[in-house]
Design an enzyme around this catalytic site. Structure first.
Site, PDB file in Angstrom:
ATOM      1  N   ARG A  46      39.860  56.950  51.774  1.00 21.16           N
ATOM      2  CA  ARG A  46      40.729  55.854  51.334  1.00 21.16           C
ATOM      3  C   ARG A  46      39.862  54.682  50.922  1.00 21.16           C
ATOM      4  O   ARG A  46      38.890  54.352  51.608  1.00 21.16           O
ATOM      5  CB  ARG A  46      41.691  55.414  52.435  1.00 21.16           C
ATOM      6  CG  ARG A  46      42.572  54.227  52.018  1.00 21.16           C
ATOM      7  CD  ARG A  46      43.526  53.813  53.111  1.00 21.16           C
ATOM      8  NE  ARG A  46      44.541  54.816  53.352  1.00 21.16           N
ATOM      9  CZ  ARG A  46      45.638  54.966  52.608  1.00 21.16           C
ATOM     10  NH1 ARG A  46      45.827  54.192  51.549  1.00 21.16           N
ATOM     11  NH2 ARG A  46      46.529  55.880  52.900  1.00 21.16           N
ATOM     12  N   GLY A  47      40.199  54.058  49.785  1.00 19.46           N
ATOM     13  CA  GLY A  47      39.449  52.910  49.296  1.00 19.46           C
ATOM     14  C   GLY A  47      40.379  51.836  48.789  1.00 19.46           C
ATOM     15  O   GLY A  47      41.606  51.924  48.934  1.00 19.46           O
ATOM     16  N   GLY A  48      39.792  50.833  48.161  1.00 20.17           N
ATOM     17  CA  GLY A  48      40.560  49.685  47.710  1.00 20.17           C
ATOM     18  C   GLY A  48      41.563  50.003  46.619  1.00 20.17           C
ATOM     19  O   GLY A  48      42.568  49.302  46.465  1.00 20.17           O
ATOM     20  N   VAL A  52      42.150  59.556  48.250  1.00 22.50           N
ATOM     21  CA  VAL A  52      41.768  60.835  47.648  1.00 22.50           C
ATOM     22  C   VAL A  52      42.156  61.954  48.602  1.00 22.50           C
ATOM     23  O   VAL A  52      41.896  61.866  49.807  1.00 22.50           O
ATOM     24  CB  VAL A  52      40.259  60.887  47.353  1.00 22.50           C
ATOM     25  CG1 VAL A  52      39.881  62.223  46.721  1.00 22.50           C
ATOM     26  CG2 VAL A  52      39.869  59.744  46.436  1.00 22.50           C
ATOM     27  N   ASP A 173      30.403  49.763  38.116  1.00 19.30           N
ATOM     28  CA  ASP A 173      30.374  49.761  39.581  1.00 19.30           C
ATOM     29  C   ASP A 173      29.420  50.845  40.074  1.00 19.30           C
ATOM     30  O   ASP A 173      29.756  51.642  40.946  1.00 19.30           O
ATOM     31  CB  ASP A 173      31.783  49.986  40.147  1.00 19.30           C
ATOM     32  CG  ASP A 173      31.892  49.545  41.613  1.00 19.30           C
ATOM     33  OD1 ASP A 173      30.981  48.833  42.091  1.00 19.30           O
ATOM     34  OD2 ASP A 173      32.887  49.908  42.260  1.00 19.30           O
TER      35      ASP A 173
END
Length: 323
Positions: A46-48, A52, A173
């Site tokens: 989990r990210g910003g 996934v 990024d």
């Protein structure tokens, strides 16, 4: 029955794409992605920008990135990411298999009034990359591996970034978390959520929004909002430095002075990293110049490479970042 046949055919088509590297990414149904992820039950990361999930096919695995509906993500930004990924056909860039955008209305109360608000689910389906990301590798496994394995990673990332720049794509990024490692420890650049195109003849974009991650962002982007290919070279230098020092907590200013260098190839990579991290972007090399340096180095330095690359454990918990 017709719907089940359609989904079965779609599943077969997705499976065939896994073995056909030349296949173009395609539109996938929400029902299929929900099915292969078992209703999004097995989260990898989990990210910003979302989460996934692992997708299980009869003859393979995929990673499904479900973008957060809470993020201010326009359709244009989603389309831009897909367009960048569709152009990025390279072994050192994570492969997009398909995409999905499903809009539906939901009853909501706004200021005491009930309204139908449109909500859009946006998903991306990628090849599954089993050995996690470079950040986790540096943190947990880096110290025990030989230089040639680290050089393989450096070279692969350079090849991938060189290809992206040739396609006029800026990743924006580039950091260890956004480099995945496959079963043979080959690196693959991932997460194109911030990516942009630079038109032919265009060298700089000026933005008021600061992109990227602290520690990997070029000074000119922080100071004046300038985005260019040279901005990305700075992030490449940070990655190379971390692989050279085998550490995330290196001395930013004097890391090269205390580094124990084992061979001339490693010394050349130290110089490449230092040039990439020049404060003045005009003093940084282009990807063409970096690739020329690597090619010359391999032509002049004959060193025996290990015949077997040590494989890292299959870590489901860190396959594809959802940043």
């Amino acid at each position: 029955m017709a719907e089940m046949r359609d989904q079965a055919n779609e599943l077969k088509a997705l499976e065939s794409m896994l073995s056909d590297a030349s296949a173009e990414p395609t539109k996938l149904s929400y029902a299929l992605l929900k099915s292969v992820t078992r209703n999004f039950s097995r989260m990898i990361e989990r990210g910003g920008f979302g989460a996934v999930y692992l997708g299980i096919l009869p003859k393979g695995k995929v990673a499904v990135k479900k973008l957060s509906i809470l993020q201010d993500l326009s359709n244009n930004a989603f389309v831009d990411e897909i367009v960048c990924l569709k152009k990025a056909h390279h072994s050192n860039v994570v492969r997009l298999l398909g995409y999905c955008a499903l809009a539906h209305g939901e009853l909501m109360e706004v200021n005491g009034t009930h309204v139908i608000a449109q909500e859009t689910q946006r998903l991306l389906c990628f090849e599954y990359v089993p050995n996690g990301d470079l950040q986790n590798y540096i943190k947990e496994k880096c110290a025990g591996h030989e230089w040639q394995i680290h050089y393989q990673m450096i070279k692969g990332i350079c090849h991938g970034l060189h290809y992206l720049h040739k396609q006029r794509i800026t990743h924006l990024d580039l950091k260890p978390e956004n480099v995945l490692l496959d079963a043979n420890m080959e690196p693959k650049i991932t997460d194109f959520g911030l990516s942009r195109f630079l038109a032919e003849g265009q060298s700089i974009i000026v933005t008021k929004q600061i992109f990227g991650t602290r520690g990997s962002i070029a000074p000119e982007l922080i100071n004046s909002g300038e985005i260019s290919f040279k901005s990305e070279i700075y992030g490449l230098g940070v990655i190379i430095t971390k692989l050279l020092t085998r550490d995330n907590n290196y001395d930013f200013e004097d890391w090269h002075k205390t580094l124990e260098v084992g061979c001339s190839q490693e010394k050349r990579c130290v110089e490449i990293a230092r040039k990439c991290m020049e404060y003045d972007q005009h003093k940084r090399p282009t990807m063409d110049e970096i690739m020329q340096e690597l090619n010359e180095m391999e032509n002049t330095i004959q060193e025996k490479k290990p015949s077997v690359v040590q494989k890292w454990r299959n870590n489901l918990s860190s396959s594809l970042k959802g940043h």
